[in-house]
Design an enzyme around this catalytic site. Sequence first.
Site, mmCIF file in Angstrom:
data_model
loop_
_atom_site.group_PDB
_atom_site.id
_atom_site.type_symbol
_atom_site.label_atom_id
_atom_site.label_comp_id
_atom_site.label_asym_id
_atom_site.label_seq_id
_atom_site.Cartn_x
_atom_site.Cartn_y
_atom_site.Cartn_z
ATOM 1 N N ARG A 234 0.865 -1.184 0.000
ATOM 2 C CA ARG A 234 0.000 0.000 0.000
ATOM 3 C C ARG A 234 0.899 1.231 0.000
ATOM 4 O O ARG A 234 1.926 1.257 0.695
ATOM 5 C CB ARG A 234 -0.910 0.041 1.234
ATOM 6 N N ASP A 258 4.458 -0.298 -7.133
ATOM 7 C CA ASP A 258 3.170 -0.612 -7.770
ATOM 8 C C ASP A 258 2.062 0.190 -7.090
ATOM 9 O O ASP A 258 0.946 0.250 -7.581
ATOM 10 C CB ASP A 258 2.885 -2.114 -7.645
ATOM 11 N N GLU A 263 -1.989 7.619 -5.500
ATOM 12 C CA GLU A 263 -2.450 6.849 -6.661
ATOM 13 C C GLU A 263 -3.954 6.935 -6.913
ATOM 14 O O GLU A 263 -4.422 6.671 -8.011
ATOM 15 C CB GLU A 263 -2.071 5.371 -6.502
ATOM 16 N N HIS A 295 -0.780 -0.169 -9.729
ATOM 17 C CA HIS A 295 -1.504 -1.156 -8.926
ATOM 18 C C HIS A 295 -1.945 -2.363 -9.772
ATOM 19 O O HIS A 295 -3.119 -2.737 -9.774
ATOM 20 C CB HIS A 295 -2.729 -0.500 -8.255
HETATM 21 P P1 NAI Z 1 -1.496 -11.285 4.673
HETATM 22 O O1 NAI Z 1 -2.511 -10.841 5.657
HETATM 23 O O2 NAI Z 1 -1.443 -12.723 4.266
HETATM 24 O O3 NAI Z 1 -0.031 -10.907 5.227
HETATM 25 C C1 NAI Z 1 0.289 -9.687 5.818
HETATM 26 C C2 NAI Z 1 1.452 -9.917 6.757
HETATM 27 O O4 NAI Z 1 1.848 -8.642 7.274
HETATM 28 C C3 NAI Z 1 1.090 -10.810 7.970
HETATM 29 O O5 NAI Z 1 2.021 -11.857 8.102
HETATM 30 C C4 NAI Z 1 1.146 -9.845 9.142
HETATM 31 O O6 NAI Z 1 1.552 -10.459 10.355
HETATM 32 C C5 NAI Z 1 2.178 -8.835 8.653
HETATM 33 N N1 NAI Z 1 2.137 -7.584 9.395
HETATM 34 C C6 NAI Z 1 1.059 -6.941 9.894
HETATM 35 N N2 NAI Z 1 1.465 -5.837 10.552
HETATM 36 C C7 NAI Z 1 2.814 -5.800 10.475
HETATM 37 C C8 NAI Z 1 3.810 -4.911 10.962
HETATM 38 N N3 NAI Z 1 3.488 -3.842 11.696
HETATM 39 N N4 NAI Z 1 5.091 -5.179 10.672
HETATM 40 C C9 NAI Z 1 5.428 -6.279 9.947
HETATM 41 N N5 NAI Z 1 4.541 -7.161 9.461
HETATM 42 C C10 NAI Z 1 3.254 -6.916 9.729
HETATM 43 O O7 NAI Z 1 -1.655 -10.329 3.438
HETATM 44 P P2 NAI Z 1 -1.196 -10.599 1.922
HETATM 45 O O8 NAI Z 1 -2.258 -11.314 1.181
HETATM 46 O O9 NAI Z 1 0.172 -11.140 1.927
HETATM 47 O O10 NAI Z 1 -1.203 -9.093 1.349
HETATM 48 C C11 NAI Z 1 -0.299 -8.123 1.842
HETATM 49 C C12 NAI Z 1 -0.704 -6.761 1.325
HETATM 50 O O11 NAI Z 1 -0.493 -6.722 -0.081
HETATM 51 C C13 NAI Z 1 -2.222 -6.440 1.464
HETATM 52 O O12 NAI Z 1 -2.503 -5.930 2.742
HETATM 53 C C14 NAI Z 1 -2.409 -5.416 0.408
HETATM 54 O O13 NAI Z 1 -2.174 -4.135 0.963
HETATM 55 C C15 NAI Z 1 -1.315 -5.717 -0.633
HETATM 56 N N6 NAI Z 1 -1.853 -6.178 -1.916
HETATM 57 C C16 NAI Z 1 -1.458 -5.549 -3.060
HETATM 58 C C17 NAI Z 1 -1.919 -5.954 -4.299
HETATM 59 C C18 NAI Z 1 -1.476 -5.292 -5.569
HETATM 60 O O14 NAI Z 1 -2.121 -5.510 -6.632
HETATM 61 N N7 NAI Z 1 -0.402 -4.537 -5.584
HETATM 62 C C19 NAI Z 1 -2.894 -7.042 -4.403
HETATM 63 C C20 NAI Z 1 -3.195 -7.693 -3.153
HETATM 64 C C21 NAI Z 1 -2.704 -7.244 -1.952
#
Ligand code: NAI
Length: 329
Positions: A234, A258, A263, A295
């Site tokens: 993000r 990305d 954005e 994105h």
């Molecule tokens: P997920 O929920 O599986 O993993 C997120 C990880 O971040 C978890 O392991 C969590 O413990 C960790 N986390 C939370 N707070 C933290 C902190 N303060 N410090 C360090 N780690 C922390 O989520 P997933 O599916 O891996 O997605 C991650 C992010 O990717 C989403 O939240 C979204 O913002 C972004 N995303 C971007 C896309 C794109 O098209 N560019 C598409 C899909 C998701």
Amino acid sequence: MKILFFDTKNYDRESFTRELAGQPDIEVKFLKTELAPVTARLAQGYDAVCAFVNADISRETIEVLHSCNVKLILLRCAGFNNVDLAAAADCGIRIFRVPGYSPEAVAEHAMALALGVNRHLHKAYVKVRENDFSLSSLMGINFHRKTAGIVGTGKIGAAMARICHGFGMKVIAYDVYQNPELKNFTTYVSLDELLATSDLISLHCPLTDSTYHMISTENIRKMKDGVILVNTSRGALVKTDDLIEGIRAHKFFGVGLDVYEEERPNVFEDRSDEILEHSVTARLLSFLNVMITSHQGFFTREALSAIARTTLENVRTFKHDDSSPNEVK
Ligand code: NAI
């Protein structure tokens, strides 16, 4: 069940229409307009709305949806930082998302950005098209044996860790929880150690109060000189003004984004005949070692099918009043 889809593009309509075949109990209408307080009223007569990543699902929007008797918001994305969850709870509206439609899609894009800025592919492409076959300003580094620092090792971060491991990189990670799937090839370290020792830093944690502007001047100063930074998570994880200061101070070998803070008006829109109003984005675009995509990390055929399939599963969960880990509370 009547569902109003906001902010749809051709590819959304195609993937959902394909998945909806043979499901006559679900009636949908696709709109191009985004969900926001002023458009929420269009949901009158619908049971649910389906929105995407940059919809404005603030308290104001939710209260309008509530007044239209909408009971369900379907997010066809993983992130939910744009939703006022307290307002949804107050109005008794349930929220579902699609948490892991294709982590590999985003992770592969993160690596594409890392490789792109490392080997200057954006410059090389333009140079060769103009019959400039010289190699000046195209030198990169080997990723093999370098250190990849993964911040956030959930589904996408874990996929990125596996890719980096496949490249022969040493993989280190920082997360508030450790992912046991990675234990054979990933070492968890503090954020400070990750910043100080990584050659490639890739951000994969959600945007929350604790991660907002986690990459600021203070943390950029802790990074190695010549680091590559990639953000596919993000935009607001990175404080853009501080990033620009770091780029100007030659801190980064390359930056691949990305997602970026400004954005919102740009994402998925063709604005090629307009003047860019946002000076910060324009400044970022002016640096030759920065590559920005709009994105598109999620944007693969497999991911779109999975998004449609899971969204319709979420509808069934709601209809049967079941529980699901896809519900956001
Ligand atoms: P997920 O929920 O599986 O993993 C997120 C990880 O971040 C978890 O392991 C969590 O413990 C960790 N986390 C939370 N707070 C933290 C902190 N303060 N410090 C360090 N780690 C922390 O989520 P997933 O599916 O891996 O997605 C991650 C992010 O990717 C989403 O939240 C979204 O913002 C972004 N995303 C971007 C896309 C794109 O098209 N560019 C598409 C899909 C998701």
